[in-house]
Design a protein around this motif. Structure first.
Motif, PDB file in Angstrom:
ATOM      1  N   SER A 171       0.980  -1.009   0.063  1.00  0.00           N
ATOM      2  CA  SER A 171       0.082   0.019   0.048  1.00  0.00           C
ATOM      3  C   SER A 171       0.811   1.207   0.087  1.00  0.00           C
ATOM      4  O   SER A 171       0.546   2.349  -0.683  1.00  0.00           O
ATOM      5  CB  SER A 171      -0.929   0.011   1.079  1.00  0.00           C
ATOM      6  OG  SER A 171      -1.888  -1.219   1.232  1.00  0.00           O
ATOM      7  N   ALA A 172       1.897   1.297   0.731  1.00  0.00           N
ATOM      8  CA  ALA A 172       2.833   2.582   0.585  1.00  0.00           C
ATOM      9  C   ALA A 172       3.274   2.640  -0.789  1.00  0.00           C
ATOM     10  O   ALA A 172       3.532   3.754  -0.912  1.00  0.00           O
ATOM     11  CB  ALA A 172       3.914   2.120   1.883  1.00  0.00           C
ATOM     12  N   LEU A 173       3.778   1.532  -1.182  1.00  0.00           N
ATOM     13  CA  LEU A 173       4.322   1.695  -2.884  1.00  0.00           C
ATOM     14  C   LEU A 173       3.213   2.325  -3.430  1.00  0.00           C
ATOM     15  O   LEU A 173       3.712   3.343  -4.494  1.00  0.00           O
ATOM     16  CB  LEU A 173       4.988   0.492  -3.146  1.00  0.00           C
ATOM     17  CG  LEU A 173       5.966  -0.249  -2.590  1.00  0.00           C
ATOM     18  CD1 LEU A 173       6.640  -1.366  -2.999  1.00  0.00           C
ATOM     19  CD2 LEU A 173       7.512   0.931  -2.694  1.00  0.00           C
ATOM     20  N   VAL A 174       2.168   1.948  -3.586  1.00  0.00           N
ATOM     21  CA  VAL A 174       1.115   2.544  -4.507  1.00  0.00           C
ATOM     22  C   VAL A 174       0.848   3.877  -3.978  1.00  0.00           C
ATOM     23  O   VAL A 174       0.776   4.736  -5.025  1.00  0.00           O
ATOM     24  CB  VAL A 174      -0.119   1.754  -4.181  1.00  0.00           C
ATOM     25  CG1 VAL A 174      -1.251   2.367  -5.050  1.00  0.00           C
ATOM     26  CG2 VAL A 174      -0.136   0.095  -4.779  1.00  0.00           C
ATOM     27  N   ALA A 175       0.760   4.197  -2.707  1.00  0.00           N
ATOM     28  CA  ALA A 175       0.521   5.602  -2.391  1.00  0.00           C
ATOM     29  C   ALA A 175       1.674   6.517  -2.648  1.00  0.00           C
ATOM     30  O   ALA A 175       1.496   7.641  -3.086  1.00  0.00           O
ATOM     31  CB  ALA A 175       0.275   5.541  -0.970  1.00  0.00           C
ATOM     32  N   LEU A 176       2.949   5.874  -2.727  1.00  0.00           N
ATOM     33  CA  LEU A 176       4.025   6.805  -3.286  1.00  0.00           C
ATOM     34  C   LEU A 176       4.019   7.310  -4.673  1.00  0.00           C
ATOM     35  O   LEU A 176       4.235   8.424  -5.007  1.00  0.00           O
ATOM     36  CB  LEU A 176       5.294   6.074  -2.883  1.00  0.00           C
ATOM     37  CG  LEU A 176       6.537   6.598  -3.528  1.00  0.00           C
ATOM     38  CD1 LEU A 176       6.693   7.914  -2.974  1.00  0.00           C
ATOM     39  CD2 LEU A 176       7.830   5.526  -3.271  1.00  0.00           C
ATOM     40  N   ALA A 177       3.537   6.095  -5.428  1.00  0.00           N
ATOM     41  CA  ALA A 177       3.381   6.336  -6.773  1.00  0.00           C
ATOM     42  C   ALA A 177       2.481   7.277  -7.228  1.00  0.00           C
ATOM     43  O   ALA A 177       2.631   8.300  -7.956  1.00  0.00           O
ATOM     44  CB  ALA A 177       3.231   5.015  -7.383  1.00  0.00           C
ATOM     45  N   PHE A 178       1.323   7.475  -6.529  1.00  0.00           N
ATOM     46  CA  PHE A 178       0.289   8.341  -6.821  1.00  0.00           C
ATOM     47  C   PHE A 178       0.580   9.598  -6.157  1.00  0.00           C
ATOM     48  O   PHE A 178       0.400  10.764  -6.878  1.00  0.00           O
ATOM     49  CB  PHE A 178      -1.074   7.908  -5.999  1.00  0.00           C
ATOM     50  CG  PHE A 178      -1.814   7.143  -6.948  1.00  0.00           C
ATOM     51  CD1 PHE A 178      -2.752   7.793  -7.807  1.00  0.00           C
ATOM     52  CD2 PHE A 178      -1.946   6.035  -6.786  1.00  0.00           C
ATOM     53  CE1 PHE A 178      -3.551   6.942  -8.894  1.00  0.00           C
ATOM     54  CE2 PHE A 178      -2.725   5.039  -7.658  1.00  0.00           C
ATOM     55  CZ  PHE A 178      -3.616   5.741  -8.508  1.00  0.00           C
ATOM     56  N   ALA A 179       1.396   9.939  -5.226  1.00  0.00           N
ATOM     57  CA  ALA A 179       1.992  11.180  -4.711  1.00  0.00           C
ATOM     58  C   ALA A 179       3.082  11.841  -5.775  1.00  0.00           C
ATOM     59  O   ALA A 179       2.755  12.975  -6.010  1.00  0.00           O
ATOM     60  CB  ALA A 179       2.637  10.972  -3.463  1.00  0.00           C
ATOM     61  N   LEU A 180       3.884  11.010  -6.251  1.00  0.00           N
ATOM     62  CA  LEU A 180       4.999  11.493  -7.138  1.00  0.00           C
ATOM     63  C   LEU A 180       4.042  11.632  -8.548  1.00  0.00           C
ATOM     64  O   LEU A 180       4.250  12.871  -9.117  1.00  0.00           O
ATOM     65  CB  LEU A 180       6.086  10.625  -7.404  1.00  0.00           C
ATOM     66  CG  LEU A 180       6.851  10.064  -6.187  1.00  0.00           C
ATOM     67  CD1 LEU A 180       7.920   9.298  -6.614  1.00  0.00           C
ATOM     68  CD2 LEU A 180       7.538  11.538  -5.826  1.00  0.00           C
ATOM     69  N   LEU A 181       3.093  11.009  -9.033  1.00  0.00           N
ATOM     70  CA  LEU A 181       2.351  11.258 -10.053  1.00  0.00           C
ATOM     71  C   LEU A 181       1.680  12.439  -9.867  1.00  0.00           C
ATOM     72  O   LEU A 181       1.364  13.208 -10.969  1.00  0.00           O
ATOM     73  CB  LEU A 181       1.419  10.299 -10.439  1.00  0.00           C
ATOM     74  CG  LEU A 181       1.970   8.824 -10.914  1.00  0.00           C
ATOM     75  CD1 LEU A 181       0.834   7.689 -11.004  1.00  0.00           C
ATOM     76  CD2 LEU A 181       2.444   9.284 -12.516  1.00  0.00           C
ATOM     77  N   HIS A 182       1.239  13.084  -8.849  1.00  0.00           N
ATOM     78  CA  HIS A 182       0.300  14.246  -8.620  1.00  0.00           C
ATOM     79  C   HIS A 182       1.402  15.441  -8.661  1.00  0.00           C
ATOM     80  O   HIS A 182       0.947  16.449  -9.504  1.00  0.00           O
ATOM     81  CB  HIS A 182      -0.238  14.151  -7.091  1.00  0.00           C
ATOM     82  CG  HIS A 182      -1.721  13.553  -7.349  1.00  0.00           C
ATOM     83  ND1 HIS A 182      -2.720  14.004  -7.927  1.00  0.00           N
ATOM     84  CD2 HIS A 182      -2.317  12.354  -6.585  1.00  0.00           C
ATOM     85  CE1 HIS A 182      -3.753  13.300  -7.818  1.00  0.00           C
ATOM     86  NE2 HIS A 182      -3.566  12.295  -6.916  1.00  0.00           N
ATOM     87  N   VAL A 183       2.409  15.189  -8.338  1.00  0.00           N
ATOM     88  CA  VAL A 183       3.507  16.157  -8.531  1.00  0.00           C
ATOM     89  C   VAL A 183       3.963  16.475 -10.050  1.00  0.00           C
ATOM     90  O   VAL A 183       3.876  17.595 -10.623  1.00  0.00           O
ATOM     91  CB  VAL A 183       4.953  15.941  -7.733  1.00  0.00           C
ATOM     92  CG1 VAL A 183       6.106  16.923  -8.180  1.00  0.00           C
ATOM     93  CG2 VAL A 183       4.527  15.911  -6.346  1.00  0.00           C
TER      94      VAL A 183
END
Length: 264
Positions: A171-183
Motif C-alpha cells: 500500500s505504501a508503494l502504491v501511495a508513493l506512486a500516486f503522490a509522485l504522479l500528482h507532482v
C-alpha cells in the motif's frame, strides 16, 4: 520485560517503515523546494484543502446517487474528473494571484512572470507547481494509507500468500506512486497543458490519471480492492510514473532552453 520491548519496537519499526516509504520522497521535495519559501507552503496547504474538497465531492456523489455504486470503474472515472477540475482550479487561482500581485506592485504587464527574466519566471512557476503537486500528492497518499499506517503499528503484520512484502509495504508503494504522479501531473499542467491550452497535453494528463486509477482496479474481489504481490498493478503503475517523468522533464528542459535563447 525484553519480550514486550521487542514487540513494541517491531510495531514502531513496521509503522515507521511504511510511513517513510510513503512520504519520504515527497517529504524531501517539500523540504528542498517548498519549505524555503513561505508562499510555496501556503500553495501546498491550499492545494491539499482543494483536494480534500474534491474527495468530499466524489464521496457525496457516491452517497446520494446509488447507481454510481454499481461499479468501481465509474467511481474512478468521475473522481478523476473532479480531481482534474480541482487541479485546473488551482492553476486559475495561481494565475489570478499573479495578476493581483502585479497590479499591487504597479507592474503594467498582465503577469508577475514578466517582471522577472523568462528563465527565472519559468523556474519559479515550476517550483510553485511542485508545491501544489506536493500538497495534492501528500494528501492523497495520506488518504490511501491512513488506516494502513494505523494497522501497521499493531502487533504482527499482514502478508499476501507468496509475497515477501507486507500489505502495508504494498500500500505504501502504491501511495508513493500516486503522490509522485500528482507532482508530475501538476508540473506538466502548469508548464505545458494549461498555459499553451494544448488539447493533447490535457488529454495526456487525464488519460494517464485514468490509467493510474484503473490499475488499482486490476485486483478486486467482490468490489473490494486487494493488491496482490506479483500482479501487474505495481509494475505498470511505476512504468507510468517513469514515462510521465520523462515527458515532463522533456517539456521543462525544452521550455527552459527556449527562454534561455530569448534572453541571449
Amino acid at each position: 520485560d525484553l519480550r514486550s520491548l521487542v514487540r513494541i519496537t517491531s510495531m514502531w519499526i513496521n509503522a515507521l517503515g511504511a510511513a517513510a516509504a510513503t512520504f519520504g520522497p515527497v517529504g524531501t521535495i517539500f523540504a528542498t523546494v517548498v519549505y524555503p519559501k513561505p508562499y510555496r507552503v501556503i500553495l501546498a496547504l491550499s492545494s491539499a484543502f482543494v483536494f480534500c474538497l474534491c474527495v468530499m465531492a466524489s464521496g457525496l456523489i457516491w452517497t446520494v446517487i446509488p447507481p454510481m455504486r454499481s461499479y468501481l470503474v465509474v467511481l474512478a472515472i468521475y473522481s478523476t474528473g473532479i480531481q482534474e477540475l480541482g487541479r485546473y482550479g488551482m492553476y486559475v487561482a495561481y494565475v489570478r494571484l499573479q495578476k493581483m500581485i502585479a497590479a499591487m506592485r504597479g507592474i503594467s504587464s498582465h503577469s508577475l512572470d514578466y517582471a522577472l527574466s523568462p528563465s527565472h519566471a519559468f523556474t519559479e512557476r515550476v517550483a510553485c507547481a511542485t508545491a501544489i503537486g506536493v500538497g495534492i500528492g501528500a494528501t492523497h497518499a495520506l488518504l490511501l494509507t491512513g488506516r494502513q499506517l494505523s494497522d501497521a503499528s499493531s502487533p504482527g503484520s499482514s502478508y499476501v500468500e507468496g509475497c515477501v512484502l507486507s500489505q502495508y509495504g504494498l500500500s505504501a508503494l502504491v501511495a508513493l506512486a500516486f503522490a509522485l504522479l500528482h507532482v508530475l501531473w501538476t508540473v506538466y499542467a502548469f508548464i505545458e497543458a494549461y498555459p499553451r491550452e494544448s488539447p493533447s497535453a490535457i488529454c495526456l494528463i487525464i488519460a494517464s490519471h485514468l490509467a493510474a486509477s484503473g490499475l488499482t482496479l486490476l485486483h478486486s474481489v467482490s468490489g473490494q480492492l486487494t493488491l496482490q504481490c506479483g500482479g501487474l498493478t505495481l509494475p505498470l503503475l511505476y512504468a507510468l510514473l517513469i514515462s510521465l517523468c520523462g515527458v515532463t522533464a522533456r517539456s521543462a528542459i525544452s521550455t527552459f532552453r527556449k527562454h534561455g535563447r530569448s534572453e541571449s
